[in-house]
Design a protein around this motif. Structure first.
Motif, PDB file in Angstrom:
ATOM      1  N   GLY A  10       0.869  -1.119   0.071  1.00 40.48           N
ATOM      2  CA  GLY A  10      -0.087   0.059   0.215  1.00 40.48           C
ATOM      3  C   GLY A  10       0.764   1.075   0.028  1.00 40.48           C
ATOM      4  N   THR A  11       2.051   1.161   0.488  1.00 41.36           N
ATOM      5  CA  THR A  11       3.003   2.422   0.570  1.00 41.36           C
ATOM      6  C   THR A  11       4.032   2.494  -0.463  1.00 41.36           C
ATOM      7  OG1 THR A  11       2.749   2.421   3.047  1.00 41.36           O
ATOM      8  CG2 THR A  11       4.524   3.682   2.035  1.00 41.36           C
ATOM      9  N   SER A  12       4.642   1.258  -0.652  1.00 46.38           N
ATOM     10  CA  SER A  12       5.750   1.274  -1.690  1.00 46.38           C
ATOM     11  C   SER A  12       5.774  -0.001  -2.493  1.00 46.38           C
ATOM     12  CB  SER A  12       6.927   1.403  -0.929  1.00 46.38           C
ATOM     13  OG  SER A  12       7.405   0.132  -0.249  1.00 46.38           O
ATOM     14  N   ILE A  13       6.258   0.093  -3.636  1.00 46.06           N
ATOM     15  CA  ILE A  13       6.534  -0.849  -4.621  1.00 46.06           C
ATOM     16  C   ILE A  13       8.337  -1.350  -4.651  1.00 46.06           C
ATOM     17  CG2 ILE A  13       6.592  -1.972  -6.979  1.00 46.06           C
ATOM     18  CD1 ILE A  13       4.343   0.045  -7.646  1.00 46.06           C
ATOM     19  N   LYS A  14       8.559  -2.372  -3.958  1.00 48.92           N
ATOM     20  CA  LYS A  14       9.998  -2.788  -3.903  1.00 48.92           C
ATOM     21  C   LYS A  14      10.313  -3.924  -5.006  1.00 48.92           C
ATOM     22  CE  LYS A  14       9.555  -2.370   1.129  1.00 48.92           C
ATOM     23  NZ  LYS A  14       8.026  -2.187   1.138  1.00 48.92           N
ATOM     24  N   TYR A  15      11.364  -3.551  -5.830  1.00 51.07           N
ATOM     25  CA  TYR A  15      11.460  -4.300  -6.828  1.00 51.07           C
ATOM     26  C   TYR A  15      12.927  -4.560  -7.216  1.00 51.07           C
ATOM     27  CZ  TYR A  15      12.698   0.071  -9.317  1.00 51.07           C
ATOM     28  OH  TYR A  15      13.155   1.257  -9.605  1.00 51.07           O
ATOM     29  N   GLY A  16      13.462  -5.367  -7.986  1.00 48.02           N
ATOM     30  CA  GLY A  16      14.598  -5.662  -8.425  1.00 48.02           C
ATOM     31  C   GLY A  16      14.550  -7.002  -9.316  1.00 48.02           C
ATOM     32  N   THR A  32       3.895   3.644  -4.124  1.00 46.02           N
ATOM     33  CA  THR A  32       2.912   2.885  -4.928  1.00 46.02           C
ATOM     34  C   THR A  32       1.903   3.764  -5.572  1.00 46.02           C
ATOM     35  OG1 THR A  32       2.918   1.313  -3.230  1.00 46.02           O
ATOM     36  CG2 THR A  32       1.126   1.298  -4.325  1.00 46.02           C
ATOM     37  N   LYS A  33       1.607   4.997  -5.125  1.00 46.79           N
ATOM     38  CA  LYS A  33       0.880   5.978  -5.402  1.00 46.79           C
ATOM     39  C   LYS A  33      -0.670   5.017  -5.503  1.00 46.79           C
ATOM     40  CE  LYS A  33       3.881   8.242  -8.791  1.00 46.79           C
ATOM     41  NZ  LYS A  33       4.217   8.864 -10.106  1.00 46.79           N
ATOM     42  N   ALA A  34      -0.849   4.670  -4.378  1.00 44.45           N
ATOM     43  CA  ALA A  34      -2.173   3.525  -4.305  1.00 44.45           C
ATOM     44  C   ALA A  34      -3.559   4.536  -4.574  1.00 44.45           C
ATOM     45  CB  ALA A  34      -2.219   2.896  -3.001  1.00 44.45           C
ATOM     46  N   ASP A  35      -3.351   6.067  -3.845  1.00 50.28           N
ATOM     47  CA  ASP A  35      -4.496   6.708  -3.748  1.00 50.28           C
ATOM     48  C   ASP A  35      -4.905   7.085  -5.201  1.00 50.28           C
ATOM     49  OD1 ASP A  35      -2.082   8.299  -4.290  1.00 50.28           O
ATOM     50  OD2 ASP A  35      -3.040  10.020  -3.626  1.00 50.28           O
ATOM     51  N   GLN A  36      -4.098   6.625  -6.228  1.00 50.19           N
ATOM     52  CA  GLN A  36      -4.465   7.052  -7.704  1.00 50.19           C
ATOM     53  C   GLN A  36      -5.253   5.711  -8.326  1.00 50.19           C
ATOM     54  OE1 GLN A  36      -1.569   8.909 -10.339  1.00 50.19           O
ATOM     55  NE2 GLN A  36      -0.681  10.162  -8.180  1.00 50.19           N
ATOM     56  N   GLY A  38      -6.020   1.414  -8.413  1.00 48.73           N
ATOM     57  CA  GLY A  38      -5.146   0.090  -8.862  1.00 48.73           C
ATOM     58  C   GLY A  38      -4.408  -0.139 -10.219  1.00 48.73           C
ATOM     59  N   GLN A  39      -5.236   0.703 -11.166  1.00 51.10           N
ATOM     60  CA  GLN A  39      -4.615   0.801 -12.534  1.00 51.10           C
ATOM     61  C   GLN A  39      -3.473   1.637 -12.650  1.00 51.10           C
ATOM     62  OE1 GLN A  39      -6.340  -1.311 -14.984  1.00 51.10           O
ATOM     63  NE2 GLN A  39      -4.187  -0.870 -15.843  1.00 51.10           N
ATOM     64  N   VAL A  40      -3.349   2.527 -11.992  1.00 50.50           N
ATOM     65  CA  VAL A  40      -2.025   3.370 -11.788  1.00 50.50           C
ATOM     66  C   VAL A  40      -0.828   2.437 -11.356  1.00 50.50           C
ATOM     67  CG1 VAL A  40      -0.832   5.271 -10.951  1.00 50.50           C
ATOM     68  CG2 VAL A  40      -3.133   5.412 -11.889  1.00 50.50           C
ATOM     69  N   VAL A  41      -1.300   1.645 -10.481  1.00 49.91           N
ATOM     70  CA  VAL A  41      -0.271   0.799  -9.803  1.00 49.91           C
ATOM     71  C   VAL A  41       0.130  -0.117 -10.880  1.00 49.91           C
ATOM     72  CG1 VAL A  41       0.038  -0.962  -8.083  1.00 49.91           C
ATOM     73  CG2 VAL A  41      -1.252   0.973  -7.356  1.00 49.91           C
ATOM     74  N   ILE A  42      -0.314  -0.663 -11.392  1.00 45.73           N
ATOM     75  CA  ILE A  42       0.156  -1.808 -12.471  1.00 45.73           C
ATOM     76  C   ILE A  42       0.770  -0.966 -13.753  1.00 45.73           C
ATOM     77  CG2 ILE A  42      -0.879  -3.566 -14.208  1.00 45.73           C
ATOM     78  CD1 ILE A  42      -1.148  -4.127 -11.076  1.00 45.73           C
ATOM     79  N   LEU A  83      -5.285  -0.303  -1.042  1.00 42.73           N
ATOM     80  CA  LEU A  83      -5.163  -0.291  -2.347  1.00 42.73           C
ATOM     81  C   LEU A  83      -6.257  -0.209  -3.192  1.00 42.73           C
ATOM     82  CD1 LEU A  83      -2.392  -3.062  -2.311  1.00 42.73           C
ATOM     83  CD2 LEU A  83      -1.920  -0.752  -3.638  1.00 42.73           C
ATOM     84  N   PRO A  84      -6.915   0.975  -3.251  1.00 43.25           N
ATOM     85  CA  PRO A  84      -8.205   1.318  -3.983  1.00 43.25           C
ATOM     86  C   PRO A  84      -8.368   0.957  -5.394  1.00 43.25           C
ATOM     87  CG  PRO A  84      -7.354   3.392  -3.236  1.00 43.25           C
ATOM     88  CD  PRO A  84      -6.225   2.228  -2.627  1.00 43.25           C
ATOM     89  N   GLY A  85      -9.312   0.375  -5.718  1.00 46.75           N
ATOM     90  CA  GLY A  85      -9.535   0.058  -7.053  1.00 46.75           C
ATOM     91  C   GLY A  85      -8.581  -1.201  -7.477  1.00 46.75           C
ATOM     92  N   TYR A  86      -8.076  -1.934  -6.665  1.00 48.13           N
ATOM     93  CA  TYR A  86      -7.154  -2.995  -6.873  1.00 48.13           C
ATOM     94  C   TYR A  86      -7.914  -4.264  -7.167  1.00 48.13           C
ATOM     95  CZ  TYR A  86      -2.317  -4.721  -6.777  1.00 48.13           C
ATOM     96  OH  TYR A  86      -1.216  -5.416  -7.097  1.00 48.13           O
ATOM     97  N   THR A  87      -8.974  -4.610  -6.311  1.00 48.55           N
ATOM     98  CA  THR A  87      -9.952  -5.645  -6.484  1.00 48.55           C
ATOM     99  C   THR A  87     -10.428  -6.059  -7.919  1.00 48.55           C
ATOM    100  OG1 THR A  87     -10.540  -5.390  -4.199  1.00 48.55           O
ATOM    101  CG2 THR A  87     -11.803  -6.728  -5.458  1.00 48.55           C
ATOM    102  N   GLY A  88     -10.172  -7.259  -8.340  1.00 49.15           N
ATOM    103  CA  GLY A  88     -10.547  -7.603  -9.638  1.00 49.15           C
ATOM    104  C   GLY A  88      -9.613  -7.237 -10.796  1.00 49.15           C
TER     105      GLY A  88
END
Length: 304
Positions: A10-16, A32-36, A38-42, A83-88
């Motif tokens: 919900g706070t960050s995307i850790k990646y490597g 993560t920019k979760a407030d924008q 789920g699609q923005v997260v992807i 993570l709003p808008g993430y479900t589905g």
């Protein structure tokens, strides 16, 4: 195999970037920019994969993520308001269309458990439970070296066992859930309430280590609540090992010894034989490693 690995919270995307031995060749994180939504997260993940491909020839994409995940579809069954808008969302489908690479998606605690099984506290232990104590409490069940996902891919919601009927309201809609008393957030809230001051968990543990009575009492009560939940899990699953992760696992042997003692005092004698309780060893790296380990299995199945 070289994989791009992502741990979405919900706070960050850790990646490597990891190789097939689980070594981390490159690592970073972004908000993560979760407030924008789920699609923005992807979309952020897609842009990060494109950036990684400029430096590495990726053979696949491994995703560890918050939420209840249908691993076969790579879709989000349910996610909380963090993570709003993430479900589905079907993460796997979107990434496969974008990159024509194999994609593995699973719940973050499941990935952490597999990472600890591969290269951490549960190495070579084919049956164990993993739980993370953080804002909430997540759980994972490992049987025969594989994650047990349950009928609807939602097994391991340890945080929603009822610890105190009629107790504190929970985000799940019920009352008295385990995570309302035994999560690290619950410990911090309890400390603020009982000590009547704003205090961080590191400060609380320092005061307790210095034998200040009130902080010690807060931690002792919290340890009891953690142990009560573990008691139920031990009597249901009879595991040889329970691995505890989350930031709390960084507190070291003093806290672990308190927890072991409290668990030992509450479980039946026959269950004490060969039961170990350990803190996780690999921190957030385990999420990335566990996702890549499962991606390796997916690629092997597709090629055989």
């Amino acid at each position: 195999m070289i994989a791009g690995a992502f741990d979405i919270g919900g706070t960050s995307i850790k990646y490597g970037v990891l190789n097939e031995q689980g070594d981390i060749l490159y690592q970073s994180k972004i908000s993560t920019k979760a407030d924008q939504g789920g699609q923005v997260v992807i979309e952020q993940v897609i842009e990060l994969v494109k950036a990684l491909q400029k430096e590495y020839e990726l053979d696949g994409i491994a995703i560890s993520t918050a939420g209840q995940i249908n691993k076969e579809e790579g879709s989000v069954i349910h996610a909380t308001d963090s993570l709003p808008g993430y479900t589905g969302l079907n993460i796997k489908e979107e990434l496969e269309i974008a990159f024509y690479l194999p994609v593995l998606v699973d719940n973050d605690v499941n990935c952490a458990a597999v990472g600890e099984y591969w290269r951490g506290a549960a190495k070579n232990v084919d049956h164990f439970l993993c739980m993370t104590l953080g804002t909430g409490i997540g759980g994972a069940i490992i049987m025969n070296g594989q994650v047990y996902h349950g009928h609807a891919y939602s097994a391991g919601e340890f945080g929603h066992m009822t610890l105190y009927p009629g107790g504190e309201p929970c985000l799940c809609g019920d009352e008295g859930c385990y995570e309302q008393y035994a999560s690290s957030r619950a410990l911090e809230q309890r400390a603020v309430k009982e000590l009547k001051q704003d205090i961080s968990l590191p400060e609380l543990f320092i005061k307790a280590h210095n034998k200040e009575a009130a902080p010690e009492a807060v931690i002792e009560r919290w340890v009891l609540d953690v142990a009560l939940g573990i008691k139920s899990l031990v009597h249901i699953f009879n595991p040889p090992l329970i691995v505890i992760g989350g930031g709390i696992s960084e507190q070291g042997d003093d806290l672990l010894d308190k927890l072991k003692g409290s668990v030992d005092a509450r479980i039946m004698t026959s269950f004490k034989r060969n039961l170990e309780v350990k803190f996780a060893q690999n921190g957030n790296d385990a999420n990335l490693q566990g996702a890549v380990y499962q991606l390796k299995s997916l690629v092997w199945e597709q090629n055989n």
